[in-house]
Design a protein around this motif. Structure first.
Motif, short mmCIF file in Angstrom:
data_model
loop_
_atom_site.label_atom_id
_atom_site.label_comp_id
_atom_site.label_asym_id
_atom_site.label_seq_id
_atom_site.Cartn_x
_atom_site.Cartn_y
_atom_site.Cartn_z
N ARG A 116 1.00 -1.36 0.18
CA ARG A 116 -0.09 0.09 -0.04
C ARG A 116 0.85 1.05 0.07
O ARG A 116 0.48 2.29 -0.76
CB ARG A 116 -0.81 0.05 1.07
N ILE A 117 2.07 1.45 0.65
CA ILE A 117 2.83 2.49 1.01
C ILE A 117 3.44 2.64 -0.49
O ILE A 117 3.61 3.67 -0.88
CB ILE A 117 3.58 2.19 2.06
N SER A 118 3.84 1.60 -0.93
CA SER A 118 4.64 1.65 -2.56
C SER A 118 4.00 2.16 -3.17
O SER A 118 4.36 3.03 -4.57
CB SER A 118 4.92 0.22 -2.71
N GLY A 119 2.59 2.00 -3.28
CA GLY A 119 1.62 2.42 -4.40
C GLY A 119 0.99 3.85 -4.03
O GLY A 119 0.12 4.40 -4.92
N ASN A 120 1.49 4.32 -3.01
CA ASN A 120 0.77 5.87 -2.98
C ASN A 120 1.55 6.99 -3.55
O ASN A 120 2.59 6.59 -4.29
CB ASN A 120 0.83 6.27 -1.21
N THR A 121 1.18 8.04 -3.61
CA THR A 121 1.42 9.12 -4.44
C THR A 121 2.45 10.31 -3.56
O THR A 121 2.66 11.30 -4.14
CB THR A 121 0.32 9.92 -4.87
N MET A 122 2.99 9.69 -2.19
CA MET A 122 3.88 10.50 -1.43
C MET A 122 4.98 11.00 -2.32
O MET A 122 5.48 10.25 -3.22
CB MET A 122 4.18 10.03 -0.12
N GLU A 123 5.74 11.89 -1.73
CA GLU A 123 7.11 12.52 -2.15
C GLU A 123 8.05 11.28 -1.64
O GLU A 123 7.58 10.50 -0.66
CB GLU A 123 7.57 13.74 -1.65
N ASP A 124 9.20 11.15 -2.20
CA ASP A 124 10.07 10.06 -1.79
C ASP A 124 10.33 9.91 -0.47
O ASP A 124 10.55 8.91 0.03
CB ASP A 124 11.25 10.10 -2.82
N GLU A 125 10.80 11.04 0.23
CA GLU A 125 11.11 11.02 1.56
C GLU A 125 10.19 10.62 2.65
O GLU A 125 10.72 9.51 3.30
CB GLU A 125 11.58 12.53 1.98
N PRO A 126 9.02 11.06 2.64
CA PRO A 126 7.81 10.17 3.32
C PRO A 126 7.54 8.75 3.15
O PRO A 126 7.46 8.03 3.86
CB PRO A 126 6.63 11.20 3.40
N LYS A 127 7.71 8.46 1.82
CA LYS A 127 7.25 7.00 1.51
C LYS A 127 8.30 6.05 1.87
O LYS A 127 8.02 5.29 2.30
CB LYS A 127 7.45 7.02 -0.13
#
Length: 598
Positions: A116-127
């Motif tokens: 789920r986290i891998s597929g989110n649209t967050m910026e690289d740092e929080p992801k």
């Protein structure tokens, strides 16, 4: 006011369908939607649900922690003599329960979070931070599975309930799984934030590095002593050393002045030695560990083996030839004189607490009190299941011990050159603690010395170098009763220390001269006896205490029947797989092999 991050009830992650509408969502569930996984808050509350699993501290309520006694991890070692021996598992369990060790539910949950986290649209740092956190937890989970079972099936993706080929896959080799664990740890220690919330109460990069040093030290020594694979031993030991060194080089942590305060403080916030702790707050989350060393008889209490491990104040083993600081052990107050102060930080220095005399007594006579806060003894915060002392989860002293042990093991494999500097920044730092103040160790060729005297313990195992012997001793005394000793014995291939036949000191307690004790007790308490607030004792009060020889003087022996003594077998190094799992595999046309000897 104590911070309550870890003591608040954690929100459970329950994935529900997005098609449900015109209904009110339960407040303790979340929807599996992109918007949820694009929120750091959503990910954070999902991760928090795992904290009490991987960082239980003293646990809560009446649930026993692995500290001190009364759980298998706490009891299956050589620290405590017992009135009734806790036996190793004798037969493989027939069924798997929700709390069984052979359980991959958490692996599935963590892999789901990663996806789920891998597929989110967050910026690289929080992801990458949150991927690092979850991969760190997956490393913790698999390291625990491998520690218990050896080879285990490795899953790095979620598996559908009908995908039998993956669900019933064969066990992957131990080294394959531990390389995956190492990959997760390296990703985690690179990407987890240095700070993320209240220090000590959340996973940050220091927490990941510290636990990584513990995990790699276990695996490196296991490979050396159990698998006899020196190449893998060197690989993992080097990683253990590097993870520990990363923290040491930052100079963020120092040792606190008071050793016992690490396990008795009401609030560990701000303690310079604490890397992670669990906070307990009255009326929110409390525990019972202190009560077991405060208000209840200790059916398991310090063994002769444990007490003998502590040096005299000159830094020498008690039985070393020429060590005049040791006053002998035939009178308790002589025995604890001139000893490493950590001995009386772990046992009651006021006297033996004997069954038949003391209301709260100890099986061995030695009464353990490592977790007792004297100011809380008669208050709710120190009794029953309402104890409020905070639990250290990871401390800087363990990081230092992980480093020096890994370095010494590598030196023994000709993969590192051990120097005086290694001791000066580890054990000698620990010994400089104000409440400990023990002599420094000096590296002298292939030996260690103190004050110009080479340490030569006559009790040392022939197959353990004198350097490693003293490092292991320091680890035992510095990290006493913290739930580490059983796994230390396993990874050193020294489980025979937990065998009461092979290690007679394990079934022995204090030396007791019954006549002398009765005279001392009545003289010491004569005013109270005269006032009628205490009763005088006689030899009859001590009749239930068995000694290791005839007469009225000898070592207390809690268990007298040989059939009731704990023994070990080589199979005990690994846990058995529940038999229903083997049957389930077979019913689907696959094979799950049992561990050797079970």
């Amino acid at each position: 006011m104590k911070t309550k991050i870890l003591t608040l009830a954690m929100l459970s992650l329950a994935l529900i369908s997005c098609d449900d509408f015109l209904t009110r969502d339960p407040k303790d569930t979340v929807k599996d939607t992109p918007s949820f996984w694009n929120s750091e808050y959503g990910i954070r509350i999902s991760v928090l649900d795992y904290y009490t699993t991987y960082f239980p501290g003293y646990r809560s309520g009446w649930t026993r922690a692995d500290n001190f006694a009364e759980t298998n991890v706490a009891d299956w070692n050589d620290d405590n003599a017992q009135n009734k021996a806790t036996f190793f598992t004798t037969v493989a369990p027939t069924t798997t329960t929700a709390t069984s060790d052979w359980n991959f539910t958490r692996v599935h949950g963590l892999n789901l979070l990663i996806e789920r986290i891998s597929g989110n649209t967050m910026e690289d740092e929080p992801k990458n931070h949150w991927l690092g956190v979850v991969r760190f937890l997956r490393a913790m989970e698999y390291a625990g599975l491998v520690s218990k079972f050896g080879d285990v099936p490795y899953y790095d993706t979620t598996v559908g309930s009908a995908d039998y080929k993956q669900l019933y896959r064969a066990r992957d080799p131990r080294a394959t799984v531990m390389d995956k664990v190492l990959d997760d740890l390296k990703f985690a220690t690179t990407h987890i934030r240095v700070t993320d919330g209240t220090a000590g109460l959340v996973i940050n990069r220091d927490v990941a590095n510290a636990f990584a040093s513990r995990i790699m030290l276990f695996e490196g020594t296991w490979q050396k002593y159990r698998e006899k694979n020196n190449d893998l031993a060197k690989k993992y030991l080097k990683e253990a050393m590097d993870f520990a060194k990363t923290i040491m080089d930052e100079n963020k942590y120092t040792l606190c002045d008071n050793y016992k305060a690490l396990t008795t403080s009401v609030d560990l916030a701000g303690n310079p030695e604490i890397i992670m702790y669990r906070s307990y707050v009255e009326g929110v989350v409390t525990h019972s560990l202190m009560a077991f060393q405060n208000t209840e008889k200790e059916e398991s209490s310090p063994s002769r083996s444990f007490v003998d491990a502590f040096l005299t104040k000159n830094g020498l083993p008690i039985h070393q030839v020429g060590n005049t600081e040791f006053k002998g052990d035939t009178w308790y107050f002589d025995e604890i004189t001139n000893r490493d102060p950590r001995l009386t930080d772990n046992i009651d220095a006021t006297g033996l607490q004997l069954p038949g005399v003391a209301g709260v007594s100890a099986a061995s006579g030695y009464f353990a009190n490592r977790f007792v806060n004297e100011s809380l003894k008669n208050q709710a915060g120190g009794r029953s299941n309402t104890c409020i002392t905070d639990a250290p989860v990871m401390k800087y002293n363990e990081v230092l011990m992980n480093y020096i042990e890994a370095a010494a093991e590598l030196a023994g494999l000709n993969a590192y050159t051990l120097t005086q500097a290694d001791f000066d920044k580890t054990i000698n730092v620990i010994r400089d603690r104000k409440s400990t103040s023990m002599p420094h160790l000096t590296l002298t060729g292939s030996n260690l010395s103190v004050g110009g005297v080479v340490i030569n313990d006559p009790d040392r195992d022939d197959d353990v170098s004198s350097i490693l012997w003293e490092i292991r001793r320091e680890r035992r005394t510095e990290l006493a009763y913290e739930g580490l000793r059983f796994n230390d014995l396993r990874r050193w291939s020294k489980l025979q220390y937990a065998d009461m036949n092979l290690n007679p000191k394990l079934n022995k307690g204090a030396w007791l001269d019954k006549d002398r004790y009765v005279a001392w007790y009545n003289e010491t308490n004569k005013a109270a006896i005269a006032a009628g607030t205490m009763k005088a004792i006689t030899l009859e009060n001590l009749e239930s205490l068995n000694l290791d020889r005839s007469g009225n003087a000898g070592y207390i022996v809690p268990i007298t029947k040989a059939a009731l003594l704990r023994v070990y077998a080589d199979k005990d190094y690994l846990y058995p797989i529940p038999l229903d799992q083997i049957t389930l595999y077979k019913s689907r046309g696959y094979e799950l092999k049992q561990n050797p000897g079970w």
